[in-house]
Design a protein around this motif. Sequence first.
Motif, mmCIF file in Angstrom:
data_model
loop_
_atom_site.group_PDB
_atom_site.id
_atom_site.type_symbol
_atom_site.label_atom_id
_atom_site.label_comp_id
_atom_site.label_asym_id
_atom_site.label_seq_id
_atom_site.Cartn_x
_atom_site.Cartn_y
_atom_site.Cartn_z
ATOM 1 N N LEU A 178 18.539 -16.248 -56.613
ATOM 2 C CA LEU A 178 18.170 -14.867 -56.943
ATOM 3 C C LEU A 178 19.041 -13.847 -56.231
ATOM 4 O O LEU A 178 18.973 -12.656 -56.512
ATOM 5 N N ASN A 179 19.860 -14.311 -55.279
ATOM 6 C CA ASN A 179 20.788 -13.401 -54.619
ATOM 7 C C ASN A 179 22.213 -13.786 -54.998
ATOM 8 O O ASN A 179 22.478 -14.894 -55.450
ATOM 9 N N GLU A 180 23.118 -12.864 -54.819
ATOM 10 C CA GLU A 180 24.497 -13.086 -55.252
ATOM 11 C C GLU A 180 25.356 -13.759 -54.190
ATOM 12 O O GLU A 180 26.497 -14.096 -54.456
ATOM 13 N N GLY A 181 24.807 -13.967 -53.026
ATOM 14 C CA GLY A 181 25.595 -14.576 -51.964
ATOM 15 C C GLY A 181 26.517 -13.574 -51.315
ATOM 16 O O GLY A 181 27.142 -12.750 -51.991
ATOM 17 N N ARG A 182 26.607 -13.604 -50.000
ATOM 18 C CA ARG A 182 27.405 -12.612 -49.276
ATOM 19 C C ARG A 182 28.575 -13.220 -48.515
ATOM 20 O O ARG A 182 29.334 -12.516 -47.880
ATOM 21 N N HIS A 183 28.720 -14.539 -48.576
ATOM 22 C CA HIS A 183 29.811 -15.177 -47.846
ATOM 23 C C HIS A 183 31.125 -14.961 -48.584
ATOM 24 O O HIS A 183 31.221 -15.167 -49.797
ATOM 25 N N LEU A 184 32.147 -14.529 -47.858
ATOM 26 C CA LEU A 184 33.446 -14.301 -48.478
ATOM 27 C C LEU A 184 34.038 -15.609 -48.989
ATOM 28 O O LEU A 184 34.631 -15.654 -50.072
ATOM 29 N N ILE A 185 33.849 -16.687 -48.228
ATOM 30 C CA ILE A 185 34.339 -18.003 -48.620
ATOM 31 C C ILE A 185 33.148 -18.866 -49.040
ATOM 32 O O ILE A 185 32.297 -19.192 -48.212
ATOM 33 N N PRO A 186 33.055 -19.231 -50.314
ATOM 34 C CA PRO A 186 31.915 -20.052 -50.757
ATOM 35 C C PRO A 186 32.035 -21.473 -50.234
ATOM 36 O O PRO A 186 33.137 -21.950 -49.926
ATOM 37 N N SER A 187 30.907 -22.131 -50.138
ATOM 38 C CA SER A 187 30.914 -23.522 -49.696
ATOM 39 C C SER A 187 31.454 -24.415 -50.810
ATOM 40 O O SER A 187 31.551 -24.004 -51.971
ATOM 41 N N VAL A 188 31.766 -25.660 -50.450
ATOM 42 C CA VAL A 188 32.257 -26.613 -51.449
ATOM 43 C C VAL A 188 31.202 -26.841 -52.526
ATOM 44 O O VAL A 188 31.506 -26.908 -53.719
ATOM 45 N N GLY A 189 29.940 -26.912 -52.083
ATOM 46 C CA GLY A 189 28.848 -27.094 -53.038
ATOM 47 C C GLY A 189 28.737 -25.931 -54.010
ATOM 48 O O GLY A 189 28.520 -26.127 -55.212
ATOM 49 N N GLU A 190 28.877 -24.714 -53.526
ATOM 50 C CA GLU A 190 28.808 -23.539 -54.393
ATOM 51 C C GLU A 190 29.969 -23.515 -55.380
ATOM 52 O O GLU A 190 29.785 -23.153 -56.552
ATOM 53 N N VAL A 191 31.151 -23.873 -54.913
ATOM 54 C CA VAL A 191 32.315 -23.916 -55.807
ATOM 55 C C VAL A 191 32.075 -24.915 -56.932
ATOM 56 O O VAL A 191 32.354 -24.636 -58.114
ATOM 57 N N PHE A 192 31.541 -26.084 -56.583
ATOM 58 C CA PHE A 192 31.254 -27.089 -57.609
ATOM 59 C C PHE A 192 30.206 -26.582 -58.589
ATOM 60 O O PHE A 192 30.338 -26.769 -59.808
ATOM 61 N N GLN A 193 29.147 -25.935 -58.078
ATOM 62 C CA GLN A 193 28.098 -25.413 -58.963
ATOM 63 C C GLN A 193 28.652 -24.342 -59.904
ATOM 64 O O GLN A 193 28.324 -24.326 -61.093
ATOM 65 N N MET A 194 29.487 -23.448 -59.384
ATOM 66 C CA MET A 194 30.071 -22.409 -60.230
ATOM 67 C C MET A 194 31.000 -23.014 -61.272
ATOM 68 O O MET A 194 31.015 -22.588 -62.428
ATOM 69 N N PHE A 195 31.785 -24.011 -60.858
ATOM 70 C CA PHE A 195 32.693 -24.675 -61.794
ATOM 71 C C PHE A 195 31.914 -25.379 -62.903
ATOM 72 O O PHE A 195 32.266 -25.282 -64.089
ATOM 73 N N LEU A 196 30.843 -26.083 -62.542
ATOM 74 C CA LEU A 196 30.041 -26.798 -63.531
ATOM 75 C C LEU A 196 29.369 -25.828 -64.491
ATOM 76 O O LEU A 196 29.382 -26.041 -65.718
ATOM 77 N N THR A 197 28.800 -24.760 -63.955
ATOM 78 C CA THR A 197 28.138 -23.774 -64.811
ATOM 79 C C THR A 197 29.134 -23.128 -65.760
ATOM 80 O O THR A 197 28.868 -22.980 -66.960
ATOM 81 N N PHE A 198 30.296 -22.757 -65.240
ATOM 82 C CA PHE A 198 31.325 -22.150 -66.087
ATOM 83 C C PHE A 198 31.776 -23.127 -67.173
ATOM 84 O O PHE A 198 31.994 -22.732 -68.326
ATOM 85 N N SER A 199 31.907 -24.396 -66.834
ATOM 86 C CA SER A 199 32.334 -25.400 -67.811
ATOM 87 C C SER A 199 31.313 -25.532 -68.940
ATOM 88 O O SER A 199 31.679 -25.614 -70.127
ATOM 89 N N LEU A 200 30.032 -25.538 -68.599
ATOM 90 C CA LEU A 200 28.982 -25.642 -69.619
ATOM 91 C C LEU A 200 28.948 -24.395 -70.496
ATOM 92 O O LEU A 200 28.782 -24.483 -71.716
#
Length: 510
Positions: free
Chosen positions: A392-414
Amino acid sequence: MLFNSFEFLIILPLVFLGYWFVFQKNLKFQNAFILLASYVFYGWWDWRFLALIVASSAVDYWCGLKLSTVDSPQSTANSGSSRINYSKAGFQNPDSTTVQPLTVVSGPLTKKKLYLTLSLVFNLGLLGFFKYFNFFIESATDFINLLGFQAHPSTLNLILPVGISFYTFQTMSYTIDVYRGKMEATKDPVAFFSYVAFFPQLVAGPIERASHLLPQFLKKREFEYQQGSDGMKLILWGLFKKVVVADNCALMVNPIFENYQTASGLELAMGAILFSFQIYGDFSGYSDIAIGTAKLFGFDLMTNFRTPYFSRDIAEFWRRWHISLSTWFRDYVYIPLGGSQVSRAKAIRNILIVFLVSGFWHGANWTFIAWGAIHAALFVPLFIFEKNRTYLNEGRHLIPSVGEVFQMFLTFSLVTLAWVFFRAASIGDAIGYLNGIISHSFSEGFRLSLYSLSLAAVGMMLAFEWIFRGKQILAFQFPTLRYVGYAGVVMTILFFGAFFNPQDFIYFQF
C-alpha cells in the motif's frame, strides 16, 4: 485538437489570456468562456460530435434537478445503514473515505429511481449505440454461422465520437451521486455543462467525479503562481512522455505488430516491451498535460497514474494505473454488487465483472475482454489468499532490494503479456504474436541500434519517475539543478520528439 499540435500551442495562450484578463471578475462569464473554448476544442475533430455531448449534459442536468426535488424512501433507508468497507478488494480510494452502495429500494418504481434510470439508459444507450452496435451485430452473426446457419449482417458505418466513454462516465457520476445524496444538484447550467465538457480532460480523462470537479466551477478562482508553475512542469513532463517516449516507441512497435509473422522472436519481445512503455507514456503523458493545463486555469484534477510499472504485484498495479477509471468501477459497479462484504464466491464474481467490464469499456473487440480477463485471473489469487493489499506504500528506499526488483520485473512481464492482447487486432493475432516470441528465430535480423532512441527515452523516463516517485511534478530541490533539469527536458523534447511523425493519443479511440 491534439495537445501536441501547433493549433493547441496557439489556442491555449489565447484562452489563458481571455480567461484571466478579460473574464476573471465575473464567474459566470468565466465559466461561459471556458465552456465555449471546450466546445471549440471538442468540435475541432468533428462539429457533429457536439450534439451528443450537449444532449448528454442537458439530460443529466435536468435529471439532477428532478432528483433534488423528489423525496424518496432511499434517503431514509440509507440514513441508518452502515457503509461498506471495500478495502478488502484492494482498489484505490481517491478521497480516503468509504462510499455507500447504490441501494435500490424494493417495491414500485419511485420517481427518484425513474429519473436515475432515465439518465443511465440515455447515456449508456448513446455509448452502446455508437461504440458497440456493430460489435454485437458481428458477434451474433459469427455465432449464427458457427451453428451452421447463414447470416448476412447489416451494419452501420458509425464514427466513434472522440472521448464518449470518458464524458459519459463523468456525467453519469453526477446523477448517481445526486441520487445517493452524496451531493446536491446544481442549478447553474453553465457550470454543469462546463464540468462535463472541460477541455483539458474531456477526451481522455482523468474521469472526474462531479463531487470533486463541479464545486470548483461554482467558486471564484484566483490565479496562483505556484499552481501555474506546477501546471507548466506537468505539461512539460507530459509532453516528454508523449512525443519522446510514446511516439518514438510507436515507430518501432507499429511495424512489428503489423508484420509479426515475419519478425524474429527478439523483435517480437522488444515490440511487446516497447508497447508497454508506449501506452504508458502516451496515456499518462496525456493525463499529465490535462492536469497541468487544468492548473493553469485554477482547477485541480485527480492523479491518474502513480508510477505503475514499479508495482510489486497486480493489485498494486491497479491502484496505480488509470486510477480514475478503476475507482469509478469500484464505486459504481463493484460496491453496488456487494463488494467484498458478501460470500467469497460472490466477491470473486464481483471482481471478475469489474475487470471484464473494464476491458469491454476500452473497445468493441474481444481482445479487450481477453485483456480484462487476464488481469482478473492474475488478481483473483491475490484476493483469495488475502495478499491483494500487501503493498500500500510506494517504498522510499532509493535502491530497491533484490526481492523488490524481481517482483517489479515479474509484474511488468505479466502486464506486458496482457498488453499484447490489448494491442493486437484479434485474439488470433495475439496468440500468434506470443507464439512467435517462442517459436521464431530469436535474433535473426535484429539490430539493437534501431531501438536505441526508444530505449534511451524509456530509461530517462524511468530514472526520473523512480527518483521523483510519490510526487506529481519534477521536484528538483536545488535551483541550479532545477534549471539544468528543466532545460535538459526541453532540449530533449525539441531534438528527439517525434514531431514529424505525430501519433494520435491511443486513448482517443476509447
